[in-house]
Design an enzyme around this catalytic site. Sequence first.
Site, PDB file in Angstrom:
ATOM      1  N   ARG A 156      26.829 -10.220 -10.103  1.00 54.95           N
ATOM      2  CA  ARG A 156      25.491 -10.303  -9.158  1.00 54.95           C
ATOM      3  C   ARG A 156      25.472  -9.290  -7.928  1.00 54.95           C
ATOM      4  O   ARG A 156      24.441  -8.847  -7.620  1.00 54.95           O
ATOM      5  CB  ARG A 156      25.059 -11.717  -8.940  1.00 54.95           C
ATOM      6  CG  ARG A 156      23.889 -11.770  -8.068  1.00 54.95           C
ATOM      7  CD  ARG A 156      23.310 -13.123  -7.907  1.00 54.95           C
ATOM      8  NE  ARG A 156      24.394 -14.090  -7.886  1.00 54.95           N
ATOM      9  CZ  ARG A 156      25.081 -14.774  -6.890  1.00 54.95           C
ATOM     10  NH1 ARG A 156      25.001 -14.009  -5.630  1.00 54.95           N
ATOM     11  NH2 ARG A 156      25.936 -15.666  -6.837  1.00 54.95           N
ATOM     12  N   TYR A 176      -1.440  -1.048  -5.791  1.00 58.46           N
ATOM     13  CA  TYR A 176      -1.436  -1.596  -7.206  1.00 58.46           C
ATOM     14  C   TYR A 176      -1.785  -3.280  -7.225  1.00 58.46           C
ATOM     15  O   TYR A 176      -1.284  -4.003  -6.224  1.00 58.46           O
ATOM     16  CB  TYR A 176       0.037  -1.488  -7.658  1.00 58.46           C
ATOM     17  CG  TYR A 176       0.740  -2.245  -8.767  1.00 58.46           C
ATOM     18  CD1 TYR A 176       0.036  -2.191 -10.044  1.00 58.46           C
ATOM     19  CD2 TYR A 176       1.779  -3.001  -8.485  1.00 58.46           C
ATOM     20  CE1 TYR A 176       0.403  -3.230 -10.915  1.00 58.46           C
ATOM     21  CE2 TYR A 176       2.136  -3.681  -9.825  1.00 58.46           C
ATOM     22  CZ  TYR A 176       1.588  -3.834 -10.789  1.00 58.46           C
ATOM     23  OH  TYR A 176       1.893  -4.643 -11.870  1.00 58.46           O
ATOM     24  N   ASP A 187       5.711   3.310  -1.487  1.00 63.47           N
ATOM     25  CA  ASP A 187       5.797   3.374  -3.107  1.00 63.47           C
ATOM     26  C   ASP A 187       5.486   4.688  -3.553  1.00 63.47           C
ATOM     27  O   ASP A 187       4.353   5.181  -3.607  1.00 63.47           O
ATOM     28  CB  ASP A 187       4.747   2.267  -3.516  1.00 63.47           C
ATOM     29  CG  ASP A 187       4.730   1.795  -4.824  1.00 63.47           C
ATOM     30  OD1 ASP A 187       5.348   2.591  -5.742  1.00 63.47           O
ATOM     31  OD2 ASP A 187       3.982   0.884  -5.545  1.00 63.47           O
TER      32      ASP A 187
END
Length: 379
Positions: A46, A98, A170
């Site tokens: 992880r 978005y 983004d």
Amino acid sequence: MKFGTKALHAGIEPDPSTGAIMTPIFQTSTYVQEGPGIHKGYEYARTKNPTRTVLENNIAALENAKFGRCFASGMSATETVIKTLLPGHEVICTGDLYGGSFRLFTKVFEQFGIKFTFVNMKDPKNVEDAITDKTKLLWVETPTNPMMSIIDIEAISKIGNKHGAKVAVDNTFASPYLQNPLDLGADIVMHSVTKYIAGHSDVIMGFLGTNDPKVDEQFGFIQKSSGAIPGPQDCFLVLRGIKTLHLRMQRHCENGKIVANYLKKHPNVDKVFWPGFEDHPNHDIAKKQMRGFGGMISFIQKEDTIEKANETLRKFKLFSLAESLGGVESLVGHPATMTHASIPKEQRIQRGLTDSLIRLSVGIEDIDDLIADLEQAIK
């Protein structure tokens, strides 16, 4: 090292144990240690996985970032940025962003006391006017989804720096091939790797890049603690996809330009949204900060009704009706009922996203076939 060479080689070395030129898929959950705390840099998957490490370094190099982190999705990357904030902090966001980002901000994080303000960032003055002493982050999306609005990253970054607010961009629609926000002054670059970077519609993944070691340390802590990480098989697939990113993007741009100009001249089309047009708002900014205009296009037909839009969407044969974008195959979508359905209709309409808007992700097929499909669908 130029972009195409970096895509193939940056951060990637032959496997030292075998000489394999392709990075192996390290399908493991844990790593054997020589003694307590004595290991080869990997303890638990992880936290770190060798396949993921290579991919993170590779994408970081493409964005000219010193640090990079991969996540299970673009949304998990986005939420990692917001998790660095505290209750009472404020975020100023691109107005027409978005729908998934809008949903995450307003439906998830607002209940924890973080305030989100949506402004028209095409004019940087609107950002300056909205900033308060509680503003800690400016969230920029350019080109925007699906209106293709262009925002001046350099100008917004100067405002953020002036007021002590981080600037996150983004960069999904442009990809690192066309635009590098960190070079323009941004603090953080985010990607939905799912789209152009992976490029083959077979992976869900996100990425964050930065040049600030303290910011990267925060991202690493959240990545480890929250566990929204991609698996090694997905990392392998993206590493393979990146090797042709520059070639794919060249074709996306070439096809996008032809499709955009075809639509603009079509007698049944009223409006076309593509940053490569000289009359597109902030086209001069797009020319300054982008190396091309991409393959994302939105348009509205002259018969401006949702019924007409639905009729057209059903008629496409080569363009597949589906969510997502940036794959080698061409896709068509209806933002009002698909990617942006979570945004209230009145807010969508206010930002120009009408029920009749159609969005295209222009793929790398032969352009004559794409034009023929558009002709029969719009006719």
